[in-house]
Enzyme design. Structure first.
Site, PDB file in Angstrom:
ATOM      1  N   GLU A 238      49.560  44.870  64.811  1.00  0.00           N
ATOM      2  CA  GLU A 238      48.956  43.669  64.240  1.00  0.00           C
ATOM      3  C   GLU A 238      47.431  43.651  64.461  1.00  0.00           C
ATOM      4  O   GLU A 238      46.697  43.332  63.537  1.00  0.00           O
ATOM      5  CB  GLU A 238      49.630  42.428  64.857  1.00  0.00           C
TER       6      GLU A 238
ATOM      7  N   ARG B 293      50.570  37.920  58.179  1.00  0.00           N
ATOM      8  CA  ARG B 293      49.500  38.473  59.044  1.00  0.00           C
ATOM      9  C   ARG B 293      48.525  39.366  58.261  1.00  0.00           C
ATOM     10  O   ARG B 293      48.070  40.393  58.754  1.00  0.00           O
ATOM     11  CB  ARG B 293      50.086  39.294  60.203  1.00  0.00           C
TER      12      ARG B 293
ATOM     13  N   SER C 128      50.943  39.134  69.845  1.00  0.00           N
ATOM     14  CA  SER C 128      51.911  40.124  69.358  1.00  0.00           C
ATOM     15  C   SER C 128      51.168  41.406  69.000  1.00  0.00           C
ATOM     16  O   SER C 128      50.202  41.360  68.246  1.00  0.00           O
ATOM     17  CB  SER C 128      52.607  39.625  68.096  1.00  0.00           C
TER      18      SER C 128
HETATM   19  N1  EPU Z   1      63.067  38.945  71.600  1.00  0.00           N
HETATM   20  C1  EPU Z   1      63.765  39.724  72.481  1.00  0.00           C
HETATM   21  N2  EPU Z   1      63.071  40.385  73.463  1.00  0.00           N
HETATM   22  C2  EPU Z   1      61.727  40.269  73.598  1.00  0.00           C
HETATM   23  C3  EPU Z   1      61.018  39.470  72.677  1.00  0.00           C
HETATM   24  C4  EPU Z   1      61.712  38.817  71.693  1.00  0.00           C
HETATM   25  O1  EPU Z   1      64.979  39.853  72.407  1.00  0.00           O
HETATM   26  O2  EPU Z   1      61.179  40.866  74.516  1.00  0.00           O
HETATM   27  C5  EPU Z   1      63.792  38.181  70.581  1.00  0.00           C
HETATM   28  C6  EPU Z   1      63.757  36.694  70.945  1.00  0.00           C
HETATM   29  O3  EPU Z   1      64.816  36.333  71.765  1.00  0.00           O
HETATM   30  C7  EPU Z   1      63.849  36.038  69.603  1.00  0.00           C
HETATM   31  C8  EPU Z   1      63.184  37.024  68.669  1.00  0.00           C
HETATM   32  O4  EPU Z   1      63.139  38.263  69.343  1.00  0.00           O
HETATM   33  O5  EPU Z   1      65.186  35.859  69.229  1.00  0.00           O
HETATM   34  C9  EPU Z   1      61.818  36.592  68.183  1.00  0.00           C
HETATM   35  O6  EPU Z   1      60.988  36.309  69.289  1.00  0.00           O
HETATM   36  P1  EPU Z   1      59.968  35.074  69.270  1.00  0.00           P
HETATM   37  O7  EPU Z   1      60.639  33.840  68.787  1.00  0.00           O
HETATM   38  O8  EPU Z   1      59.284  35.036  70.592  1.00  0.00           O
HETATM   39  O9  EPU Z   1      58.932  35.395  68.137  1.00  0.00           O
HETATM   40  P2  EPU Z   1      58.241  36.757  67.770  1.00  0.00           P
HETATM   41  O10 EPU Z   1      58.860  37.333  66.562  1.00  0.00           O
HETATM   42  O11 EPU Z   1      58.187  37.594  68.986  1.00  0.00           O
HETATM   43  C10 EPU Z   1      56.448  35.638  66.199  1.00  0.00           C
HETATM   44  C11 EPU Z   1      54.969  35.828  65.997  1.00  0.00           C
HETATM   45  C12 EPU Z   1      54.192  35.107  67.069  1.00  0.00           C
HETATM   46  C13 EPU Z   1      54.539  33.633  67.011  1.00  0.00           C
HETATM   47  C14 EPU Z   1      56.046  33.471  67.193  1.00  0.00           C
HETATM   48  C15 EPU Z   1      56.488  32.043  67.000  1.00  0.00           C
HETATM   49  C16 EPU Z   1      54.682  37.966  64.897  1.00  0.00           C
HETATM   50  C17 EPU Z   1      54.293  39.400  65.046  1.00  0.00           C
HETATM   51  N3  EPU Z   1      54.653  37.241  66.018  1.00  0.00           N
HETATM   52  O12 EPU Z   1      56.752  36.258  67.452  1.00  0.00           O
HETATM   53  O13 EPU Z   1      52.807  35.265  66.790  1.00  0.00           O
HETATM   54  O14 EPU Z   1      53.856  32.900  68.017  1.00  0.00           O
HETATM   55  O15 EPU Z   1      56.752  34.256  66.218  1.00  0.00           O
HETATM   56  O16 EPU Z   1      56.395  31.701  65.651  1.00  0.00           O
HETATM   57  O17 EPU Z   1      54.978  37.522  63.794  1.00  0.00           O
HETATM   58  C18 EPU Z   1      50.913  36.651  67.227  1.00  0.00           C
HETATM   59  O18 EPU Z   1      50.923  36.939  66.033  1.00  0.00           O
HETATM   60  O19 EPU Z   1      50.063  37.119  68.024  1.00  0.00           O
HETATM   61  C19 EPU Z   1      51.951  35.773  67.757  1.00  0.00           C
HETATM   62  C20 EPU Z   1      52.063  35.503  69.062  1.00  0.00           C
END
Ligand code: EPU
Length: 345
Positions: free
Chosen positions: A341, A171, A245
């Protein structure tokens, strides 16, 4: 010699509410719609605009506006998309910086050019995509990047940057540092490798394969899955203001991670190739009890704690107050500082 004499479109006191995906209220003293490289040069040569500080605006989907903007806002609206070259091992495609990212991804698939499907439905414009090296479901922009054209806001010169020059990281890119406000991205080219190989390692995609029984999906199917996953988890900015995010997933040392796991064995974490560990910020925020909570008119999305939302009429200051409260509680419990971010203005 040919030259374009069309004047710059300069507007005074423009509401930015429709120009940021959070729907935050702020007024730009000056807004200039930039539709070509020549328009950027006109800004550089302009007696007042040339010297003024600038804020470069794409789709406004990675922005928190906390006040009116005194800097000249350059709204990038450069259009166009084309297949530039086709070789035995890649397709090179190009889009104008003002094209909507998702429309461009959809267009590439319609043209039979796969490779960007994991990045479907990300809000924002093509020009903003390299700035934060957008990424989702196992693919980052840098994995499909070829080069970009930009115009220097001091000299007016056009430059072409390759991936090394853009200094992509998680990012992050040179456009968030040395080149912030100094260079306008006008066109971006992508290298889509041939033969196409699906990227299916992300847990949510593995689940889709298991659910549907389809273990060799084509690019269009992956695109549909990614759209469905995002729609189920992330709020549509057209309905609920948000900037995706709100925090980056923090990266800690293996040692730090061991301590945290000892206390919280459930923590969602991913080992990185260099031995460090990336933690799921959404999980950390959720564990601190923030999911669904609000501070004023800013809130934490019910289905994904990493996304802050505008519950209706929120100000940028309310969003920042909520973000700080979250940072403090995550720091208090885990000793980890979450880094926002979006760009905060
Ligand atoms: N989780 C929780 N509670 C929550 C949210 C997440 O326990 O409220 C856990 C989920 O169960 C999962 C883990 O955290 O095991 C990761 O969550 P998720 O797969 O939804 O991905 P993320 O880390 O929240 C990242 C990117 C997203 C991207 C997704 C999919 C960042 C900051 N965010 O999200 O990017 O779409 O992976 O690859 O790296 C963005 O940058 O705006 C964005 C949406």
């Amino acid at each position: 010699m040919s030259f374009d004499v069309s004047p710059l479109q300069i507007e005074a006191r423009v509401s930015l509410r429709e120009h940021n995906s959070f729907g935050l209220p702020a007024v730009a003293q000056t807004l200039v719609r930039v539709r070509s490289d020549a328009d950027v040069r006109r800004v550089v040569d302009h007696p007042e605009l040339g010297r003024a500080p600038k804020l470069i605006l794409g789709g406004g989907s990675n922005l928190v506006l906390t006040r009116d903007v005194a800097a000249a806002v350059l709204k990038v609206e450069i259009a166009g998309r084309r297949l530039v070259a086709e070789t035995a091992d890649a397709w090179i495609v190009e889009a104008g910086a003002g094209e909507r990212w998702h429309d461009f991804v959809t267009w590439t698939l319609e043209q039979g050019l796969p490779g960007l499907e994991n990045l479907a439905l990300i809000p924002g414009t093509v020009g903003a995509a390299p700035v934060q090296n957008i990424g989702a479901y196992g693919v980052e922009l840098k994995d499909r990047f070829h080069s970009l054209d930009a115009v220097d806001l001091v000299t007016g010169r056009s430059v072409t940057l390759d991936a090394g020059m853009c200094r992509f990281a998680y990012r992050d890119s040179v456009f968030k540092h040395e080149l912030a406000g100094k260079s306008v991205v006008t066109r971006v080219r992508f290298r889509l490798p041939r033969p196409w190989l699906p990227v299916l390692g992300y847990l949510d995609l593995e689940r889709k394969m298991a659910e549907t029984g389809n273990t060799s999906p084509d690019a269009r199917t992956i695109y549909d899955w990614v759209c469905a996953i995002r729609r189920a988890k992330l709020p549509d900015p057209a309905v609920i203001g948000n900037a995706g995010s709100f925090f980056k997933n923090p990266v800690v040392s293996a040692e730090q991670c061991r301590d945290i796991i000892e206390r919280d064995p459930e923590i969602v974490h991913y080992p990185m190739p260099d031995g460090s560990v990336k933690l799921a910020a959404g999980w950390l925020i959720d564990a601190c009890g923030w999911k669904g909570k609000s501070v004023g008119r800013a809130g934490v999305y019910e289905r994904q704690a990493l996304v802050l939302v505008n519950r209706g009429g929120a100000s940028g200051a309310e969003v920042v107050t909520l973000a700080r409260a979250i940072q403090e509680s995550v720091y208090g419990r885990f000793g980890i500082r979450l880094e926002p971010e979006p760009v905060i203005v």
